[in-house]
Enzyme design. Structure first.
Site, PDB file in Angstrom:
ATOM      1  N   SER A 177      20.174   0.740 -26.807  1.00 29.13           N
ATOM      2  CA  SER A 177      21.213  -0.236 -27.119  1.00 29.13           C
ATOM      3  C   SER A 177      22.595   0.409 -26.985  1.00 29.13           C
ATOM      4  CB  SER A 177      20.972  -0.814 -28.519  1.00 29.13           C
ATOM      5  OG  SER A 177      21.777  -1.945 -28.749  1.00 29.13           O
ATOM      6  N   ASP A 218      16.088 -11.035 -24.317  1.00 30.16           N
ATOM      7  CA  ASP A 218      16.905 -10.371 -25.335  1.00 30.16           C
ATOM      8  C   ASP A 218      18.007 -11.330 -25.778  1.00 30.16           C
ATOM      9  OD1 ASP A 218      18.677  -8.812 -26.820  1.00 30.16           O
ATOM     10  OD2 ASP A 218      18.441  -7.050 -25.547  1.00 30.16           O
ATOM     11  N   HIS A 277      15.215  -7.610 -28.280  1.00 26.37           N
ATOM     12  CA  HIS A 277      16.130  -6.466 -28.342  1.00 26.37           C
ATOM     13  C   HIS A 277      15.444  -5.317 -29.059  1.00 26.37           C
ATOM     14  CE1 HIS A 277      20.110  -4.686 -27.945  1.00 26.37           C
ATOM     15  NE2 HIS A 277      19.914  -4.156 -29.141  1.00 26.37           N
TER      16      HIS A 277
END
Length: 425
Positions: free
Chosen positions: A207, A345, A376
């Site tokens: 991320s 996501d 995610h």
């Protein structure tokens, strides 16, 4: 008489209403859980080359179906929620040593070091340098699960603890981690290179960490020395382009934005004295009014504009996002690079995925992997309801790293053979 004749028909009417209600509920469940979505291998974007052909041959997960848990695994929201709340299932507790580095501005950076638990498949000394997601650290369950799996595959792991993220480590300067600051990650990498001069590096970012590691590698060619490859999972590539989508209610992104902003506020306020105290030498642009604005902030953009950008002296949010995003550095990365996102996501809008797609069409070293499901940082696997402890993401990153290590070993052996043949001539 007419009423008596009509009475027997009423239960049939009610049965019809019940049936319609049940059908409506089932329809909503099917839509929300995305049950009609097929399972399929991930979409792959790459240029045909010797490296890509070797990866397709050596990484079965790239061409096999990713099969999430049947009941809920095709919902990106549930995958994301489970990652956010639960992290992982039956997460192990790898044993490591915490290292402290004093930065030039007085900040104390920390990272955790985990030694390998087995010999690597190519027999070399390989270290994974890992950068977690926003406000994350080595104690998060998804990081623990990944580190344990990497250790068992022969990797030493160094995991950065984002500045200010660990609740038991106080800040020693009026600064905490930001969206794209690479100082602490760079300090960790330099420590590893100095302490283990023979080791080679596999760079991994999750991320926000994906943005940091890609930016770090692209900042200067020297940062790619001893780096075998890089893997980025579930990053958004451009904060400037993402900010507009993050304020939209589509896919509940505005709600996720609020939740993440609330978490960031708690972390910042837990370091209130170190960041805003009267004795603190704050950045000139950081004022007391910014603290009051922080209390009322409901989005990450408001927090970034009022506080985070000022740690590094940016004049505007636009400048901060432009300079701190990895998008302008990706084309400077020359080592093998795998970019992974999930199509469902809810945090990363589909328009942002044109960035890795376009890059993979221009650069032979880049492969973009896009499974249909995973949310995610979820990527849970399992048969029906209960997920497995190890995720598809964990397996893919290690499988790719193993393949790259073997690719480099093969190149070295070919080079040695050619040298021997040349000497014989």
């Amino acid at each position: 008489m007419n009423a008596m004749l009509e009475t027997p028909e009423l239960p049939a009417v009610f049965d019809g209403v019940k049936l319609a209600a049940v059908a409506a509920v089932l329809y909503v469940i099917v839509r929300c859980l995305n049950l009609k979505s097929p399972t399929a291998p991930p979409d792959l974007y790459f240029q045909d080359s010797g490296l890509s052909r070797f990866l397709l041959k050596s990484c079965p997960l790239l061409t096999k179906e990713y099969i999430p848990p049947l009941i809920w695994g095709k919902s990106g929201h549930i995958q994301t929620a489970l990652y956010g709340k639960m992290g992982r299932v039956r997460s192990p507790h790898p044993y490591g040593h915490r290292k402290f580095i004093t930065m030039s501005d007085g900040a104390t950076s920390t990272f955790d070091l985990f030694e390998p638990l087995a010999e690597h498949c190519v027999g070399d000394d390989i270290t994974m340098v890992i950068c977690p997601g926003i406000a994350n650290h080595s104690e998060k369950q998804y990081i623990r699960t990944f580190v344990d799996y990497a250790q068992k595959n022969g990797y030493r792991c160094a995991v950065l603890n984002h500045l200010g993220a660990l609740p038991n480590i106080e800040l020693t300067s009026p600064r905490m981690f930001t969206y794209g600051c690479t100082w602490e990650f760079g300090a960790m990498v330099n420590y590893i290179k100095k302490t283990y001069p023979l080791t080679q590096l596999v760079v991994v970012g999750f991320s926000l960490g994906g943005n940091i590691v890609c930016k770090y590698l692209g900042e200067t060619q020297a940062n790619q020395e001893k780096v075998l490859c890089c893997v980025s999972v579930c990053q958004g590539y451009s904060a400037l382009r993402a900010q507009e989508t993050f304020m939209q209610w589509d896919q509940c992104r505005r709600f996720y934005n609020f939740l993440m902003a609330d978490n960031m506020k708690k972390i910042i306020l837990s370091h209130r004295q170190a960041l805003f105290g009267d004795h603190v030498k704050k950045p000139q642009s950081l004022e007391d009014t910014d603290l009051s604005r922080l209390y009322t902030a409901t989005s990450l953009m408001q927090i970034d504009d009022n506080v985070m950008r000022k740690f590094h002296g940016y004049n505007s949010l636009k400048e901060y996002y432009e300079e701190e995003s990895c998008m302008r550095y990706l084309h400077r990365i020359y080592v093998p690079l795998m970019l992974v996102n999930a199509a469902d996501d809810p945090l990363v809008h589909e328009s942002l995925l044109t960035i890795p797609k376009s890059l993979s069409e221009k650069r032979e070293n880049v492969m973009f992997v896009l499974p249909l499901h995973g949310g995610h940082l979820g990527f849970f696997e399992g048969s029906v309801l209960f997920p497995e402890p190890l995720t598809w993401m964990d397996k893919l990153v290690v499988e790719y790293a193993n393949a790259i290590c073997q690719w480099e070993r093969n190149k070295l052996q070919c080079s040695d053979t050619e040298q021997v043949e040349a000497d014989l001539e």
